[in-house]
Design a protein around this motif. Structure first.
Motif, PDB file in Angstrom:
ATOM      1  N   VAL A 303       0.798  -1.021  -0.132  1.00 47.92           N
ATOM      2  CA  VAL A 303      -0.037  -0.155   0.080  1.00 47.92           C
ATOM      3  C   VAL A 303       0.954   1.302  -0.040  1.00 47.92           C
ATOM      4  N   VAL A 304       0.895   2.166  -1.053  1.00 49.10           N
ATOM      5  CA  VAL A 304       1.602   3.110  -1.386  1.00 49.10           C
ATOM      6  C   VAL A 304       0.775   4.283  -1.427  1.00 49.10           C
ATOM      7  N   ARG A 305       1.541   5.456  -1.475  1.00 50.20           N
ATOM      8  CA  ARG A 305       0.728   6.826  -1.906  1.00 50.20           C
ATOM      9  C   ARG A 305       1.395   7.131  -3.363  1.00 50.20           C
ATOM     10  N   ASP A 306       2.552   6.939  -3.676  1.00 51.41           N
ATOM     11  CA  ASP A 306       3.319   7.343  -4.906  1.00 51.41           C
ATOM     12  C   ASP A 306       3.542   5.844  -5.642  1.00 51.41           C
ATOM     13  N   LYS A 307       2.684   5.738  -6.665  1.00 52.16           N
ATOM     14  CA  LYS A 307       2.977   4.245  -7.370  1.00 52.16           C
ATOM     15  C   LYS A 307       4.209   4.789  -8.316  1.00 52.16           C
ATOM     16  N   ASP A 308       4.357   6.105  -8.927  1.00 55.80           N
ATOM     17  CA  ASP A 308       5.492   6.139  -9.677  1.00 55.80           C
ATOM     18  C   ASP A 308       7.056   6.013  -9.000  1.00 55.80           C
ATOM     19  N   ALA A 309       6.988   6.220  -7.648  1.00 51.65           N
ATOM     20  CA  ALA A 309       8.175   6.067  -6.978  1.00 51.65           C
ATOM     21  C   ALA A 309       8.200   4.582  -6.560  1.00 51.65           C
ATOM     22  N   PHE A 310       7.269   3.848  -6.507  1.00 49.36           N
ATOM     23  CA  PHE A 310       7.368   2.357  -6.140  1.00 49.36           C
ATOM     24  C   PHE A 310       7.860   1.649  -7.232  1.00 49.36           C
ATOM     25  N   LEU A 311       7.161   1.779  -8.390  1.00 50.62           N
ATOM     26  CA  LEU A 311       7.553   0.879  -9.583  1.00 50.62           C
ATOM     27  C   LEU A 311       8.848   0.677  -9.882  1.00 50.62           C
ATOM     28  N   PRO A 312       9.821   1.676 -10.048  1.00 54.14           N
ATOM     29  CA  PRO A 312      11.129   1.428 -10.114  1.00 54.14           C
ATOM     30  C   PRO A 312      11.917   0.492  -9.189  1.00 54.14           C
ATOM     31  N   MET A 313      11.389   0.099  -8.018  1.00 50.26           N
ATOM     32  CA  MET A 313      11.785  -0.951  -7.124  1.00 50.26           C
ATOM     33  C   MET A 313      11.714  -1.991  -7.497  1.00 50.26           C
ATOM     34  N   MET A 314      10.777  -2.359  -8.344  1.00 46.87           N
ATOM     35  CA  MET A 314      10.333  -3.675  -8.907  1.00 46.87           C
ATOM     36  C   MET A 314      11.561  -4.231  -9.616  1.00 46.87           C
ATOM     37  N   HIS A 315      12.455  -3.763 -10.082  1.00 43.75           N
ATOM     38  CA  HIS A 315      13.648  -4.113 -11.022  1.00 43.75           C
ATOM     39  C   HIS A 315      14.346  -5.026  -9.744  1.00 43.75           C
ATOM     40  N   GLU A 316      14.517  -4.386  -8.976  1.00 49.24           N
ATOM     41  CA  GLU A 316      15.333  -4.922  -7.706  1.00 49.24           C
ATOM     42  C   GLU A 316      14.652  -5.984  -7.074  1.00 49.24           C
ATOM     43  N   PHE A 317      13.554  -6.087  -6.899  1.00 50.68           N
ATOM     44  CA  PHE A 317      12.702  -6.947  -6.409  1.00 50.68           C
ATOM     45  C   PHE A 317      12.688  -8.124  -7.233  1.00 50.68           C
ATOM     46  N   ARG A 318      12.428  -8.017  -8.665  1.00 54.87           N
ATOM     47  CA  ARG A 318      12.590  -9.282  -9.377  1.00 54.87           C
ATOM     48  C   ARG A 318      13.921  -9.866  -9.498  1.00 54.87           C
ATOM     49  N   GLU A 319      15.164  -8.876  -9.064  1.00 54.82           N
ATOM     50  CA  GLU A 319      16.367  -9.464  -9.103  1.00 54.82           C
ATOM     51  C   GLU A 319      16.523 -10.513  -7.851  1.00 54.82           C
ATOM     52  N   ARG A 320      15.972  -9.682  -6.841  1.00 53.29           N
ATOM     53  CA  ARG A 320      16.144 -10.755  -5.678  1.00 53.29           C
ATOM     54  C   ARG A 320      15.368 -12.207  -5.734  1.00 53.29           C
ATOM     55  N   LEU A 321      14.137 -12.092  -6.399  1.00 57.08           N
ATOM     56  CA  LEU A 321      13.602 -13.263  -6.752  1.00 57.08           C
ATOM     57  C   LEU A 321      14.305 -14.345  -7.538  1.00 57.08           C
ATOM     58  N   GLY A 322      14.930 -13.528  -8.570  1.00 52.14           N
ATOM     59  CA  GLY A 322      15.811 -14.445  -9.439  1.00 52.14           C
ATOM     60  C   GLY A 322      16.777 -15.329  -8.597  1.00 52.14           C
ATOM     61  N   GLU A 323      17.376 -14.654  -7.733  1.00 53.22           N
ATOM     62  CA  GLU A 323      18.537 -15.094  -6.907  1.00 53.22           C
ATOM     63  C   GLU A 323      17.853 -16.615  -6.166  1.00 53.22           C
ATOM     64  N   LEU A 324      16.688 -16.578  -5.781  1.00 50.28           N
ATOM     65  CA  LEU A 324      15.934 -17.504  -5.547  1.00 50.28           C
ATOM     66  C   LEU A 324      15.276 -18.562  -6.180  1.00 50.28           C
ATOM     67  N   ARG A 325      15.485 -18.351  -7.469  1.00 51.86           N
ATOM     68  CA  ARG A 325      14.833 -19.035  -8.823  1.00 51.86           C
ATOM     69  C   ARG A 325      13.310 -18.958  -8.638  1.00 51.86           C
ATOM     70  N   CYS A 326      13.154 -17.814  -8.317  1.00 46.87           N
ATOM     71  CA  CYS A 326      11.278 -17.550  -8.334  1.00 46.87           C
ATOM     72  C   CYS A 326      10.940 -16.479  -9.470  1.00 46.87           C
ATOM     73  N   THR A 327       9.803 -16.364  -9.987  1.00 49.86           N
ATOM     74  CA  THR A 327       9.323 -15.417 -10.744  1.00 49.86           C
ATOM     75  C   THR A 327       8.192 -14.846 -10.553  1.00 49.86           C
ATOM     76  N   VAL A 328       7.719 -13.791 -10.971  1.00 47.23           N
ATOM     77  CA  VAL A 328       6.387 -13.117 -10.611  1.00 47.23           C
ATOM     78  C   VAL A 328       5.465 -13.529 -11.890  1.00 47.23           C
ATOM     79  N   HIS A 329       4.131 -14.184 -11.352  1.00 48.63           N
ATOM     80  CA  HIS A 329       3.316 -14.596 -12.312  1.00 48.63           C
ATOM     81  C   HIS A 329       2.615 -13.452 -13.219  1.00 48.63           C
ATOM     82  N   PRO A 330       2.833 -13.639 -14.418  1.00 50.93           N
ATOM     83  CA  PRO A 330       2.278 -12.441 -15.449  1.00 50.93           C
ATOM     84  C   PRO A 330       0.912 -12.044 -15.030  1.00 50.93           C
ATOM     85  N   ARG A 331       0.087 -13.175 -14.738  1.00 51.61           N
ATOM     86  CA  ARG A 331      -1.128 -12.461 -14.535  1.00 51.61           C
ATOM     87  C   ARG A 331      -1.631 -12.276 -13.219  1.00 51.61           C
TER      88      ARG A 331
END
Length: 464
Positions: A303-331
């Motif tokens: 839950v965030v107030r500024d989505k534009d500030a949050f969405l760039p963080m998703m790149h690091e989020f996906r990298e951390r998941l990749g280290e654990l061999r996990c991926t975000v479901h596209p749907r």
């Protein structure tokens, strides 16, 4: 490099052995040739650490304590009754197998269709006791490390606590729905079928080596190794018909995964392990970034107030998941306003109001209609457990409309055996139809004798 010996042919002959991975590969065999051996098959060349006698062994008291925890709330199940008929013999066999480092887990597998198809692996009762033995020692260590933002399979938490925290976050960020806020939803793709056993074991072993101070640490590491690297696909009996696997997606089945990949839905150890596997991500979200964040297994909400500030963080989020061999479901990734109709753990949220999802209401009404086909004293316990389970979910959500739909579906013929408690919003058995009274009537046992025997047993236990 570790020394090892081949008990099958050479008794005490020593050989050099290298661990290729934590999963299954050991290099060296009794001919001296470099070979890829599985340490759990009958012709193995295993490291000395697998066979050396440890200082502290599992005792019968340890096994009995884990057995009592395992059968808690499941005492009437078929597996629990069959195991308990020869409890002492079975526990002694388990203790001997653990102390001799000869525990061999076995499983059975089936497919459930609702709410969606899932492949479920269940362990034999010895392995379930081993899981509880591990859980009793490992859970306090994991609880001290984990944040208060993950809610799956934790003491004092659960779906209701996760839902309440999610509502509190929305109210706090929106300041009572007076400010604009955004809710970001994300789910992982094939979290259990694609779990890496190497990563799971390394994380749990690190916790044991760093935090566990008991003198049975070697035994705990051995049980972790045997339960994590159990390879259920090769040691299971399929209870569902074979044709059900033909329609099941191959990428979700453990049978289609290579060795070292795949977790068991239904195993206590795996529920704890996969909840802890994302703990580093939880600390990143809460401690580093300070987000209002909730996670239940692989279902995450921000839950965030500024989505534009949050969405760039998703790149690091996906990298951390990749280290654990996990991926975000596209749907299963979305970004919505906090005032929109939101879904989380079977609940609908809209402007602070909570409703149970329509799927739960449909399933509850369908279950009641199935029970209405044959109301009889023998099905009273099934009726109470099934209907009260759904009513509890609806009561906690405050959804009076859903409760009314279930009550409308109950046949009047059940009124001969049960009554509805409007204050507690649940059904209770009428006198003469409780579980104890039905058993006494079936086996012609006096209830007063049972009560006196229970009282005498309690007094005897207090003296001891």
């Amino acid at each position: 490099m570790k020394s090892c010996f081949d008990r099958r042919t050479h008794g005490s002959t020593w050989w050099l052995c290298l661990r290729n991975s934590a999963a299954n590969a050991y290099y060296a065999n009794n001919t001296g040739n470099v070979d890829n051996n599985n340490p759990f098959n009958s012709q193995r060349c295993a490291p000395l650490s697998n066979h050396v006698q440890k200082d502290a062994e599992m005792t019968l008291e340890d096994a009995y304590e884990a057995y009592m925890a395992c059968r808690s709330n499941k005492r009437r199940s078929h597996d629990s009754v069959m195991y308990g008929m020869h409890c002492e013999r079975n526990l002694m066999r388990l203790v001997r197998a653990v102390n001799d480092r000869d525990l061999t887990p076995s499983f059975f597998c089936f497919i459930v269709r609702k709410p969606r198809p899932r492949e479920v692996f269940a362990s034999d009762y010895d392995t379930r006791i081993a899981h509880h033995h591990i859980d009793m020692r490992l859970r306090p260590l994991l609880e001290r490390r984990m944040t208060d933002r993950s809610f799956n399979n934790r003491l004092g938490m659960g779906t209701d606590a996760a839902v309440n925290r999610f509502i509190e976050d929305i109210c706090e960020v929106t300041e009572g729905f007076s400010r604009e806020a955004w809710v970001i939803e994300a789910g992982l793709k094939g979290y259990f079928p694609n779990a890496s056993q190497d990563i799971v074991y390394s994380q749990l072993a690190e916790v044991v080596l760093e935090d566990y101070t008991g003198d049975d640490r070697d035994e705990l590491l051995y049980l972790l190794m045997r339960c994590v690297f159990a390879y259920p696909a090769g040691r299971c009996a399929r209870l569902s018909p074979a044709h059900e696997w033909q329609d099941y997606p191959a990428d979700k089945s453990v049978f289609s995964k290579p060795d070292g990949i795949g977790a068991m839905i239904g195993g206590l150890l795996w529920q704890n392990a996969l909840n802890y596997m994302l703990d580093g991500l939880d600390h990143l979200m809460t401690d580093t970034y300070g987000f209002h964040y909730v996670r239940f297994v692989d279902d995450m909400r921000w839950v965030v107030r500024d989505k534009d500030a949050f969405l760039p963080m998703m790149h690091e989020f996906r990298e951390r998941l990749g280290e654990l061999r996990c991926t975000v479901h596209p749907r299963k990734f979305s970004c919505q306003r906090a005032t929109a109709c939101l879904d989380f753990l079977g609940r609908h949220f809209h402007h602070g109001r909570i409703h149970v999802s329509r799927r739960i209401v449909r399933n509850a009404v369908a279950a009641v209609r199935r029970l209405n086909r044959r109301p009889c004293p023998g099905r009273v316990e099934t009726f109470l457990s099934t209907v009260n389970s759904y009513l509890g979910i609806m009561k906690n959500a405050g959804d009076d409309y859903a409760v009314g739909k279930v009550l409308e579906a109950v046949s009047p013929r059940w009124r001969r055996y049960v009554f509805y408690d409007g204050g507690r919003r649940c059904f209770n058995a009428l006198p003469g139809y409780t579980h104890a009274e039905l058993l006494a009537r079936r086996y012609k046992i006096s209830i007063n004798k049972l009560k006196r025997k229970r009282h005498d047993d309690n007094r005897e236990n207090q003296r001891n």
